[in-house]
Design a protein around this motif. Sequence first.
Motif, PDB file in Angstrom:
ATOM      1  N   VAL A  49       0.782  -1.354   0.052  1.00 23.62           N
ATOM      2  CA  VAL A  49       0.091   0.033   0.174  1.00 23.62           C
ATOM      3  C   VAL A  49       0.939   1.153  -0.148  1.00 23.62           C
ATOM      4  CG1 VAL A  49      -1.617   1.274   1.450  1.00 23.62           C
ATOM      5  CG2 VAL A  49      -2.163  -1.114   1.024  1.00 23.62           C
ATOM      6  N   VAL A  50       1.839   1.183   0.658  1.00 25.40           N
ATOM      7  CA  VAL A  50       2.849   2.394   0.737  1.00 25.40           C
ATOM      8  C   VAL A  50       3.821   2.385  -0.415  1.00 25.40           C
ATOM      9  CG1 VAL A  50       4.669   3.547   2.310  1.00 25.40           C
ATOM     10  CG2 VAL A  50       2.685   2.526   3.434  1.00 25.40           C
ATOM     11  N   ALA A  51       4.435   1.289  -0.753  1.00 20.39           N
ATOM     12  CA  ALA A  51       5.326   1.366  -1.656  1.00 20.39           C
ATOM     13  C   ALA A  51       4.606   1.534  -3.071  1.00 20.39           C
ATOM     14  CB  ALA A  51       6.106  -0.099  -1.853  1.00 20.39           C
ATOM     15  N   ILE A  52       3.498   1.179  -3.273  1.00 17.76           N
ATOM     16  CA  ILE A  52       2.742   1.339  -4.625  1.00 17.76           C
ATOM     17  C   ILE A  52       2.582   2.711  -5.129  1.00 17.76           C
ATOM     18  CG2 ILE A  52       0.492   1.127  -4.028  1.00 17.76           C
ATOM     19  CD1 ILE A  52      -0.113  -0.488  -6.046  1.00 17.76           C
ATOM     20  N   GLN A  53       2.544   3.746  -4.148  1.00 16.80           N
ATOM     21  CA  GLN A  53       2.271   5.049  -4.378  1.00 16.80           C
ATOM     22  C   GLN A  53       3.348   5.712  -5.241  1.00 16.80           C
ATOM     23  OE1 GLN A  53       1.059   6.962  -0.814  1.00 16.80           O
ATOM     24  NE2 GLN A  53      -0.027   5.197  -0.006  1.00 16.80           N
ATOM     25  N   MET A  54       4.619   4.874  -5.182  1.00 14.97           N
ATOM     26  CA  MET A  54       5.760   5.747  -5.900  1.00 14.97           C
ATOM     27  C   MET A  54       5.377   5.718  -7.259  1.00 14.97           C
ATOM     28  SD  MET A  54       9.223   4.350  -3.917  1.00 14.97           S
ATOM     29  CE  MET A  54       8.857   2.662  -3.806  1.00 14.97           C
ATOM     30  N   GLY A  55       4.786   4.478  -8.004  1.00 13.17           N
ATOM     31  CA  GLY A  55       4.423   4.618  -9.164  1.00 13.17           C
ATOM     32  C   GLY A  55       3.463   5.803  -9.595  1.00 13.17           C
ATOM     33  N   ALA A  56       2.330   6.173  -8.905  1.00 19.27           N
ATOM     34  CA  ALA A  56       1.602   7.334  -9.117  1.00 19.27           C
ATOM     35  C   ALA A  56       2.597   8.397  -9.165  1.00 19.27           C
ATOM     36  CB  ALA A  56       0.557   7.313  -8.102  1.00 19.27           C
ATOM     37  N   ILE A  57       3.474   8.840  -8.201  1.00 21.93           N
ATOM     38  CA  ILE A  57       4.110   9.929  -7.985  1.00 21.93           C
ATOM     39  C   ILE A  57       5.266  10.045  -9.404  1.00 21.93           C
ATOM     40  CG2 ILE A  57       6.478   9.625  -6.864  1.00 21.93           C
ATOM     41  CD1 ILE A  57       3.785  12.255  -6.108  1.00 21.93           C
ATOM     42  N   ALA A  58       5.695   8.819  -9.710  1.00 18.36           N
ATOM     43  CA  ALA A  58       6.345   8.567 -11.066  1.00 18.36           C
ATOM     44  C   ALA A  58       5.611   9.448 -12.282  1.00 18.36           C
ATOM     45  CB  ALA A  58       6.733   7.365 -11.444  1.00 18.36           C
ATOM     46  N   ALA A  59       4.394   9.316 -12.267  1.00 20.94           N
ATOM     47  CA  ALA A  59       3.675   9.913 -13.170  1.00 20.94           C
ATOM     48  C   ALA A  59       3.750  11.467 -13.064  1.00 20.94           C
ATOM     49  CB  ALA A  59       2.174   9.455 -13.274  1.00 20.94           C
ATOM     50  N   VAL A  60       3.798  11.971 -11.900  1.00 21.14           N
ATOM     51  CA  VAL A  60       3.883  13.505 -11.842  1.00 21.14           C
ATOM     52  C   VAL A  60       5.265  14.118 -12.336  1.00 21.14           C
ATOM     53  CG1 VAL A  60       3.971  15.236 -10.067  1.00 21.14           C
ATOM     54  CG2 VAL A  60       2.540  13.606  -9.907  1.00 21.14           C
ATOM     55  N   ILE A  61       6.256  13.226 -11.956  1.00 12.03           N
ATOM     56  CA  ILE A  61       7.491  13.496 -12.622  1.00 12.03           C
ATOM     57  C   ILE A  61       7.691  13.611 -13.882  1.00 12.03           C
ATOM     58  CG2 ILE A  61       9.840  12.966 -12.585  1.00 12.03           C
ATOM     59  CD1 ILE A  61       9.545  11.885  -9.762  1.00 12.03           C
ATOM     60  N   TYR A  62       6.922  12.584 -14.543  1.00 15.44           N
ATOM     61  CA  TYR A  62       6.959  12.370 -16.234  1.00 15.44           C
ATOM     62  C   TYR A  62       6.145  13.643 -16.687  1.00 15.44           C
ATOM     63  CZ  TYR A  62       5.738  10.623 -20.708  1.00 15.44           C
ATOM     64  OH  TYR A  62       5.411  10.390 -22.186  1.00 15.44           O
ATOM     65  N   GLU A  63       4.954  13.893 -16.205  1.00 13.27           N
ATOM     66  CA  GLU A  63       4.150  15.185 -16.653  1.00 13.27           C
ATOM     67  C   GLU A  63       4.517  16.251 -16.506  1.00 13.27           C
ATOM     68  OE1 GLU A  63       0.535  15.883 -18.647  1.00 13.27           O
ATOM     69  OE2 GLU A  63       1.792  14.080 -18.367  1.00 13.27           O
ATOM     70  N   TYR A  64       5.415  16.710 -15.373  1.00 13.87           N
ATOM     71  CA  TYR A  64       5.779  17.954 -15.091  1.00 13.87           C
ATOM     72  C   TYR A  64       7.391  18.171 -15.263  1.00 13.87           C
ATOM     73  CZ  TYR A  64       0.876  19.082 -13.807  1.00 13.87           C
ATOM     74  OH  TYR A  64      -0.405  19.442 -13.811  1.00 13.87           O
ATOM     75  N   TRP A  65       8.045  17.241 -15.873  1.00 13.53           N
ATOM     76  CA  TRP A  65       9.344  17.244 -15.910  1.00 13.53           C
ATOM     77  C   TRP A  65      10.151  18.507 -16.219  1.00 13.53           C
ATOM     78  CZ3 TRP A  65      13.155  14.486 -14.279  1.00 13.53           C
ATOM     79  CH2 TRP A  65      14.485  15.003 -14.799  1.00 13.53           C
ATOM     80  N   ASN A  66       9.481  19.274 -17.047  1.00 16.10           N
ATOM     81  CA  ASN A  66      10.328  20.584 -17.196  1.00 16.10           C
ATOM     82  C   ASN A  66      10.224  21.395 -16.116  1.00 16.10           C
ATOM     83  OD1 ASN A  66      10.977  19.704 -19.931  1.00 16.10           O
ATOM     84  ND2 ASN A  66       9.144  20.684 -20.949  1.00 16.10           N
ATOM     85  N   LYS A  67       8.948  21.720 -15.553  1.00 18.63           N
ATOM     86  CA  LYS A  67       8.952  22.800 -14.498  1.00 18.63           C
ATOM     87  C   LYS A  67       9.564  22.245 -13.258  1.00 18.63           C
ATOM     88  CE  LYS A  67       4.992  24.893 -13.947  1.00 18.63           C
ATOM     89  NZ  LYS A  67       5.162  26.375 -13.868  1.00 18.63           N
ATOM     90  N   LEU A  68       9.613  20.851 -13.134  1.00 23.13           N
ATOM     91  CA  LEU A  68      10.304  20.152 -11.891  1.00 23.13           C
ATOM     92  C   LEU A  68      11.963  20.252 -12.218  1.00 23.13           C
ATOM     93  CD1 LEU A  68       8.100  17.163 -11.475  1.00 23.13           C
ATOM     94  CD2 LEU A  68       8.205  19.060  -9.772  1.00 23.13           C
ATOM     95  N   TRP A  69      12.273  20.089 -13.498  1.00 21.53           N
ATOM     96  CA  TRP A  69      13.735  20.343 -13.710  1.00 21.53           C
ATOM     97  C   TRP A  69      14.182  21.657 -13.320  1.00 21.53           C
ATOM     98  CZ3 TRP A  69      17.890  17.461 -13.609  1.00 21.53           C
ATOM     99  CH2 TRP A  69      19.128  18.012 -14.306  1.00 21.53           C
ATOM    100  N   GLY A  70      13.350  22.618 -13.911  1.00 25.28           N
ATOM    101  CA  GLY A  70      13.515  24.057 -13.514  1.00 25.28           C
ATOM    102  C   GLY A  70      13.706  24.360 -12.112  1.00 25.28           C
ATOM    103  N   ALA A  71      12.667  23.666 -11.358  1.00 22.50           N
ATOM    104  CA  ALA A  71      12.660  23.899  -9.882  1.00 22.50           C
ATOM    105  C   ALA A  71      14.224  23.362  -9.157  1.00 22.50           C
ATOM    106  CB  ALA A  71      11.638  23.404  -9.122  1.00 22.50           C
ATOM    107  N   ALA A  72      14.747  22.272  -9.591  1.00 23.46           N
ATOM    108  CA  ALA A  72      15.832  21.690  -9.364  1.00 23.46           C
ATOM    109  C   ALA A  72      17.050  22.432  -9.653  1.00 23.46           C
ATOM    110  CB  ALA A  72      16.063  20.029  -9.838  1.00 23.46           C
ATOM    111  N   THR A  73      17.259  22.801 -10.928  1.00 19.24           N
ATOM    112  CA  THR A  73      18.286  23.592 -11.270  1.00 19.24           C
ATOM    113  C   THR A  73      18.132  25.221 -10.956  1.00 19.24           C
ATOM    114  OG1 THR A  73      17.154  24.200 -13.274  1.00 19.24           O
ATOM    115  CG2 THR A  73      18.318  22.055 -13.448  1.00 19.24           C
TER     116      THR A  73
END
Length: 274
Positions: A49-73
């Motif tokens: 139940v806890v570990a499977i949520q990482m799959g869902a959050i990977a979808a956020v990283i994929y969908e918002y990669w440019n904005k998230l990369w901009g925040a990281a850099t």
Amino acid sequence: MDFILLLQAAIMGIVEGITEFLPISSTGHLILASELMDFWTKQKSDVFVVAIQMGAIAAVIYEYWNKLWGAATGLVTGEKKGRHLGLSLILASIPIMLVGLSFGQEVKDYLFNDISVAMGLIIGGLIIWWVEKNPPKVNAAEVDNISFKEAFYIGLIQVLALIPGTSRSGATIIGAMMLGVSRKAATEFSFFLGIPVIIGAGLLDLYRNYHVFSGAQDWWVLGFGTLVSFVSALFLIRVLVAYVAKRDFMVFAWYRIISGLIILFFALTGYKLW
């Protein structure tokens, strides 16, 4: 390979992907789904139940990669918008990281049950209903406009999500709206805020409890469920962003209240839903 077990894992993945970013509690629905299907042993199911949520959050990283990369850099380069968003997410992540590391196992041991889920759903539904009936004035229209102070307060509100049934998305989206963040910005900030929290919780739980998985089949089941959660979450994210642009969350408030009352009735009376 046990086909029935894989099918159950896929169903759990779909439940996770659909509910993770809706204000209706993904953990609560996963706990109920696992009990409904008698999915795995209690120990394995709780880790799943806890570990499977990482799959869902990977979808956020994929969908918002440019904005998230901009925040990281931006944290390194100093680019204004990226740096502001990056620091906001760090500030908002601190409270739940501290509380989760200190009391996460206790919460899992004592609150992963039907009554806790039911109460979390009902109380959260009433709060959503109140906020929608009394909408605050918007002072942050875009996710980049959220102040550091607002980000930290959203992070404090997110701590409530440790209680099953509360909903991390529900707490952060509605909490942000109460602070004057627009519906769209609150939803996106909630997406982003889940990244360190969910990945951290998933990896920590796997590290602490990897011994409950007895062989390769168990890891394949976990991996398959995580993959399904990624695909279903990616679909949900796109639908939800379009939805919040035109509608409110009142339907989710009523869903939470009604489903919480039903679950509470069966839990207290001893009758079985299945």
